[in-house]
Each structure stands twice: as structure tokens, then as C-alpha cells.
Design a protein around this motif. Structure first.
Motif, PDB file in Angstrom:
ATOM      1  N   PRO A   1       0.821  -1.209   0.000  1.00  0.00           N
ATOM      2  CA  PRO A   1       0.000   0.000   0.000  1.00  0.00           C
ATOM      3  C   PRO A   1       0.857   1.263   0.000  1.00  0.00           C
ATOM      4  N   ARG A   2       0.267   2.314  -0.518  1.00  0.00           N
ATOM      5  CA  ARG A   2       0.941   3.624  -0.584  1.00  0.00           C
ATOM      6  C   ARG A   2       0.361   4.525   0.504  1.00  0.00           C
ATOM      7  N   ARG A   3       1.268   5.159   1.269  1.00  0.00           N
ATOM      8  CA  ARG A   3       0.829   6.069   2.332  1.00  0.00           C
ATOM      9  C   ARG A   3       1.605   7.380   2.178  1.00  0.00           C
TER      10      ARG A   3
ATOM     11  N   GLN B   1       1.644  11.516   3.422  1.00  0.00           N
ATOM     12  CA  GLN B   1       1.115  12.496   4.384  1.00  0.00           C
ATOM     13  C   GLN B   1       1.640  13.885   4.060  1.00  0.00           C
TER      14      GLN B   1
ATOM     15  N   TRP C   1       6.190   9.500   3.125  1.00  0.00           N
ATOM     16  CA  TRP C   1       5.752   8.746   1.939  1.00  0.00           C
ATOM     17  C   TRP C   1       6.339   7.348   2.061  1.00  0.00           C
ATOM     18  N   ARG C   2       5.448   6.363   2.055  1.00  0.00           N
ATOM     19  CA  ARG C   2       5.868   4.968   2.056  1.00  0.00           C
ATOM     20  C   ARG C   2       5.205   4.233   0.901  1.00  0.00           C
ATOM     21  N   GLU C   3       6.007   3.406   0.234  1.00  0.00           N
ATOM     22  CA  GLU C   3       5.504   2.500  -0.793  1.00  0.00           C
ATOM     23  C   GLU C   3       5.677   1.087  -0.249  1.00  0.00           C
TER      24      GLU C   3
ATOM     25  N   ASP D   1      -4.045   4.713  -4.486  1.00  0.00           N
ATOM     26  CA  ASP D   1      -3.728   4.042  -3.230  1.00  0.00           C
ATOM     27  C   ASP D   1      -2.710   2.929  -3.434  1.00  0.00           C
TER      28      ASP D   1
ATOM     29  N   THR E   1       0.451   0.945  -5.462  1.00  0.00           N
ATOM     30  CA  THR E   1       1.704   1.473  -6.002  1.00  0.00           C
ATOM     31  C   THR E   1       1.912   1.097  -7.467  1.00  0.00           C
TER      32      THR E   1
END
Length: 671
Positions: free
Chosen positions: A466-468, A470, A481-483, A557, A559
Motif C-alpha cells: 500500500p501507498r501512504r 502524508q 511517503w511509504r511504498e 492508493d 503502487t
């Protein structure tokens, strides 16, 4: 510990070079260090006013120099440029710093040079606050340029010299008891803002000096380099206007005429009527492809590659170009600049050997071939060591060879028929050597190139998960940012700290407006944003109403596709830059497309490089890709800078143009 402050002596050069080479934070770094002989030459070439040395038991532990030019910049009449101000770390909490500064200013007042200029990295908060505490003010660029520094001026010597004759014995006695400017001037904050106040159309800065029980207020005309008015107030609160003595020099104010322009085919030449700078512009390239300074009829007043003082020049059109004449008393320099069939000719005659000529090849992307050696990507610290802080450490190009820069749409060739020193891969110093006919000839050739194919979009498999993302308005950017399990960005949020030459880093991705990447005076900055508030437009969009900048992310949402960043800055007169601090190890690998050529580089091997597209290796081994929405040779470019803080990426677009960028994370570089 017995510290002695004294003028530079023959024999000090080796010890000073060793001092600089021992400490990475010295203000004049050169890749590979410098030698004592190079330092001696540098002091001679800078037209040194005074160079002070702090010695402890015979060991050099500090230096402070005052110069008429530094290679980068040239002082106006009555000014001196402070540089090589360095104190060994073990001595920085003592009195050496203040004593060096005070002794240097005392020398200035006695010499008749009354305005002190210096540059400082604003992220070095200790040094920046020190300069502000001793009365240094900002009258020009308020954010760091490409060199990473801001320039400050100190007018206290000018004020004291201008009013001294009318101070009266009590005030003079109080002045004589001073031992540091830090106890004289009122404190100024350490914000990056201009101290200039416009009064009746005149740019002024104000000072309030404490001289014992007396207060001296003064207003300085910064363009004329003179005090406009001053008043002294006694212990009883009674004020008295002071008579002003004119400074012992005349500042030549710039006239800012329209440049003399002529063209040949797809090339155009502009010659500045104020300082004689030559710029060559070419179709298909953003900014000039070549810049050359005027040599000056005074050998000790050469223009710097960042700045040259205004001169009294006479420009007369000739066939295919212009003839420029400068006279200094009985001395004269005549330069004839012409452009025919892609060859820029600069022919000089002179009565006395003039100053040196600095030439810049600002292609940014492409390949540089120094003579018969292998080619390297154009950039600072690539192929040729960066000697821009100490020009005397530059590499000498062999006579009889040719230097070639090959960009996306143009190549620039410099035949080496006279002394040429490579200061770095895009900056030259050229000497003027006359032939049998008494003429010194410089030649530069320009040839069009076939534009390379546009770089393809990254095709490597994306990182799963998931992609997050903020965003936070208080940081004016993306703070996380997390992938999947990959952390993409570095950010100090919710704190702020220095990154490179940016004293206010708070987000991992943000947007600013900056001076043009080809600005001679500054170049592209470092992403220092203002302190004004930003607002959230929606969860993936922010807007800075005071700056007139907004940006928003389009990020599914999952990647499976890249993140698109659209930037709005419709009224900006400056370039718009998307800044990224990727989560990389201290040393990492970058892959770039530079004018159609793929290069793989290690981050410690360069200081700055430009690209059409780039991929950088993140800490977990995956890769972050950056590319513009509209690929191909042109105006959208990526700059990568290696700093002690980590890797900094800037995605630059011209003012008043649509601006969008794609960022994607994958398992392999796909350029």
C-alpha cells in the motif's frame, strides 16, 4: 594558550594550507586539498588588502582575509570582500573570532576602504548569527544561491569615518574604548530577509550604535555607498544632527543600459554595456550557452564570474559585432567581439596587461571532454576537481588541445591556444597572450546537435504494497511517503533543521520559487521557504497564499503507477522548483539521463549534476525515479546535489509555464 593576531608573513602559506586541508568545514574547500604554493598564488591573484593570521605557539589556528576580488565577485570602490575566515574548531569558543574581525575592521578604517562584504552559509547558524550580531545587513539576495551562501554588508566603518570629525571629544573617547562591534550595534534577528528600507526612492539601511552612554543613529544609501544622515544622542536624551564627510572614493552606480545585441543564424550575442559581459544564446537551450567576463584595463580589478563592477565602457557597432573600449587614465583595453558562422571571436589590444577573463559554459546537461581524455557528464566535481573556492588550484589545460562540451542541442568548443585553467568542468580562466601583431585572440565555436530522443517512462516493476503519503501545511510539504515497506523520503517533521545550505528544512518534498538556474549572480537556490503560513486545499494538496504557489498530488492508493505532482505558480517571475530529500544512505548510486546519455554515478563523486531524468537508490535498495511530465530537451530539468546532510533533488521549471513531475518507486533503475 597565548594567541597572537598578526599579518600574513612569507612562509605561512604551507601551515595555512594544512589548516584548511585538515578540516572539512573550512569555507574554501577544494577537492583534493590545496598546497602552500597554490595559496600564495591565490592571495596574489585576489589583490589582497590584508590577510590576518591567528597563531598559538607558532601554530596557525585561524585566518581572516580582506580582498578586492575573489574570482567569484569583485568589490566596488571603497569595498573589501572578507573571505578565508576560519578558526580551528578547538578555538571557536574563545576570543580569536572577535579579535580577527575587529583587527580587520580597524585595518579597513585606516586604509580608507569602508564597506565590508562577506558571504556566509545561512545553515551555519553560529556564523550567521555572529555576523548579524556585529552589524552585518542584507541588502541584496536574501536566500542562498547555487554557491550555498548569502551575502552580507557591514557599513559601521563607513558610518564612523563619515561622522568622526563632528562627534565631539566625549563621544570620541567612548568610541576609543570599544573592543568589539558586538557591543556597539543593536541586535538584528537571524531571519533571511532584506534590511533595506526604501526612503524617497533611495535604498537605505539604518543603524543604531551604542558608544558608551551615547547613541549614534545613521541611514546609509547602499547604492551610493554613502551615509545619508546621522544623529548623536547624549545621556540626557538630547539629539544633534551630525555633519557628514564624504567618503574618499566615488562609487560608480550601474546605468543598466539595454545590452548591445547581434545575431548570426540560430545564435545571438548580448554585450552588457555596464560591465562588458558577453552572453551567447542559442535556440533550443534554456539560458545562455556561453558567458565571458570583461578583462578590465586594471589588472587588479578583474570581474568575477558571479559579478563585475560597473565600468565606463564605450560600445561601437562593427561588422558582425561590437567594439568595446575601456580607458583608465592613460591605459586602455579594446575588445572586438564578433560572431560569424558559429565562431565567437574576442580580439583584445591593450596598453598594459589587463585582468583575467572568466568564461562559463552553462550547458548543464551533456558531456565534457577535456582535451584527449575521456568524456565525463557535465557537473561540479566530475572529471575536473572543483577549485571554484581557490582558483589558483585550477587544472591547467594543455596548449594545442581542445575542450569540448556536448549538450542536447548544442556543442561548445574552446581551442586551447593560450593559457587556460579549468576551475571546474564548466568554468574557465583564460589568459590574454598577444601575438606578433599585438592582438590577443580568443575563439569559441558553437555547433548545433541533433536532439536526443525523449527519455522513456520508468518501466521497472513497482514496489508492492500500500501507498501512504502524508502532507502537512505547517511544513508546507509532504512529510512522509511509504511504498509498501519502502520509506521514500527523509523529513525532520515535526521539527525543522538544516539540510545542506537550507537552514529551514522541514518536509521531504516541497515547492519554492527560485532565481533562474542560469542567473550569473546567484544560480538556482536551495529550497529555503518563507515562514508564511500554508493551507490545506485537500488531503493531497497545499497552497501558500502569500507566495502564490500551490501543488497537489495525484497518487492512487496502490503502487502500480507513479505519483504525479502538479504545481501552480501562475504569477511567479521566478523559476518553480519541486524539492525532494530522498531516503538514501549517506553514499548512494544515482542513474541519470544527461542529454540522452545514461550515466551511473556514485554520490560522493560529484557535488552537482543536471539531468533530464534521474533514478536514485534508496536505503532499502529500491529506486526513486523522477522525470518531467513533458520529457525531452528543453526547459524542465533535474538537479542533484550531494551534501553533508544527504542527497538533494530539485526539479526545476521556468516561470509562468505548466509544471508537472512524475515520481515512482521500483526495484531497479529504468533509465
Amino acid at each position: 594558550m597565548s594567541i597572537t593576531i598578526r599579518p600574513y608573513q612569507e612562509g605561512d602559506a604551507h601551515d595555512i594550507a594544512e589548516l584548511y586541508n585538515r578540516h572539512r568545514d573550512n569555507p574554501n574547500p577544494v577537492a583534493g586539498g590545496i598546497t602552500g604554493r597554490e595559496l600564495e598564488r591565490e592571495l596574489a591573484e585576489r589583490d589582497t588588502g590584508t590577510f590576518l593570521v591567528a597563531v598559538d605557539g607558532g601554530r596557525v589556528v585561524g585566518t581572516f582575509g580582506l580582498f578586492h576580488n575573489t574570482g567569484r565577485r569583485s568589490a566596488r570602490a571603497g569595498e573589501l570582500i572578507a573571505d578565508m575566515f576560519f578558526v580551528a574548531p578547538a578555538y571557536r569558543n574563545g576570543v580569536i573570532t572577535g579579535r580577527l574581525f575587529t583587527d580587520a575592521v580597524e585595518w579597513m578604517v585606516q586604509s580608507g576602504c569602508l564597506v565590508l562584504r562577506l558571504t556566509v552559509n545561512p545553515a551555519n547558524t553560529v556564523a550567521f548569527r555572529l555576523y548579524r550580531r556585529v552589524g552585518c545587513v542584507s541588502v541584496g539576495q536574501t536566500a542562498p544561491g547555487e554557491d550555498g551562501n548569502v551575502e552580507l554588508h557591514n557599513y559601521i566603518p563607513l558610518i564612523l569615518r563619515s561622522v568622526f570629525a563632528d562627534l565631539g571629544p566625549d563621544v570620541r573617547a567612548a568610541l576609543g574604548g570599544l573592543n568589539s562591534f558586538a557591543t556597539v550595534t543593536e541586535s538584528r534577528d537571524d531571519e533571511l530577509r532584506s534590511d533595506v528600507r526604501l526612503v524617497d526612492g533611495v535604498r537605505t539601511v539604518d543603524y543604531c550604535l551604542a558608544l558608551g552612554e551615547f547613541r549614534l543613529t545613521a541611514s546609509v544609501d547602499v547604492d551610493r555607498g554613502a551615509v545619508r544622515e546621522a544623529e548623536v544622542t547624549g545621556p540626557d536624551g538630547t539629539g544633534r544632527a551630525l555633519r557628514l564627510a564624504e567618503p574618499p572614493y566615488r562609487v560608480r552606480a550601474p546605468r543598466r543600459p539595454e545590452p548591445h545585441r547581434f545575431a548570426s543564424g540560430a545564435l545571438a550575442v548580448e554585450v552588457d554595456g555596464d560591465d562588458g559581459t558577453v552572453r551567447v544564446l542559442a535556440e533550443g537551450h534554456h539560458g545562455p550557452v556561453f558567458v565571458s567576463t570583461w578583462p578590465s584595463c586594471r589588472a587588479d580589478r578583474s570581474a568575477g564570474w558571479r559579478e563585475g563592477e560597473p565600468r565606463d565602457l564605450e560600445l561601437v557597432p562593427v561588422e558582425h559585432g561590437v567594439r568595446v573600449t575601456e580607458r583608465c587614465g592613460e591605459d586602455e583595453v579594446v575588445g572586438t567581439v564578433t560572431l560569424t558562422q558559429g565562431v565567437l571571436s574576442q580580439d583584445f589590444t591593450f596598453t598594459r596587461r589587463p585582468g583575467r577573463v572568466f568564461q562559463t559554459v552553462p550547458l548543464r546537461q551533456g558531456t565534457f571532454a577535456p582535451g584527449a581524455g575521456p568524456g565525463h557528464p557535465i557537473g561540479l566535481g566530475l572529471g575536473v576537481r572543483d577549485a571554484s573556492e581557490v582558483v589558483a588550484a585550477a587544472q591547467v589545460a594543455p596548449v594545442g588541445g581542445e575542450l569540448t562540451w556536448t549538450g542536447a542541442t548544442w556543442s561548445v568548443r574552446v581551442p586551447v591556444g593560450e593559457p587556460v585553467r579549468l576551475i571546474h568542468g564548466g568554468l574557465l580562466e583564460r589568459g590574454l597572450r598577444t601575438g606578433p601583431d599585438g592582438v590577443a585572440r580568443l575563439r569559441t565555436e558553437f555547433r548545433p546537435q541533433d536532439a536526443p530522443a525523449a527519455p522513456a517512462a520508468p518501466a521497472a516493476a513497482p514496489v508492492a504494497g500500500p501507498r501512504r503519503i502524508q502532507l502537512d501545511a505547517s511544513a508546507a510539504g509532504v512529510v512522509a511517503w511509504r511504498e509498501g515497506g519502502t520509506k521514500v523520503l527523509r523529513s525532520p517533521f515535526p521539527r525543522a533543521r538544516a539540510f545542506g545550505n537550507n537552514p529551514r528544512w522541514s518536509a521531504g518534498m516541497w515547492v519554492t520559487t527560485e532565481n533562474s538556474r542560469f542567473s550569473r549572480a546567484s544560480g538556482l537556490g536551495w529550497g529555503v521557504r518563507s515562514t508564511s503560513a500554508w493551507a490545506e486545499k485537500h488531503p493531497l494538496g497545499l497552497y501558500g497564499p502569500q507566495e502564490g504557489i500551490g501543488f497537489e498530488l495525484t497518487a492512487p492508493d496502490a503502487t502500480g503507477g507513479p505519483v504525479r505532482v502538479d504545481i501552480q505558480a501562475p504569477d511567479s517571475e521566478e523559476e518553480v522548483v519541486l524539492w525532494v530529500t530522498p531516503n538514501t544512505p549517506r553514499e548512494t548510486t544515482v542513474v541519470i539521463d544527461s542529454a540522452g546519455t545514461r550515466w551511473e554515478l556514485n554520490s560522493p563523486d560529484f557535488r552537482q549534476v543536471w539531468a533530464a531524468a534521474a533514478a536514485v537508490r534508496l536505503s532499502d535498495g529500491s529506486w526513486l525515479h523522477c522525470r518531467p511530465d513533458r520529457p525531452g530537451p528543453g526547459e524542465a530539468e533535474i538537479v542533484l546535489r550531494t551534501t553533508a546532510s544527504g542527497l538533494l533533488i530539485g526539479c526545476a521549471s521556468p516561470a509562468r509555464r505548466p509544471s508537472a513531475w512524475y515520481l515512482a518507486v521500483s526495484g531497479e533503475p529504468a533509465l
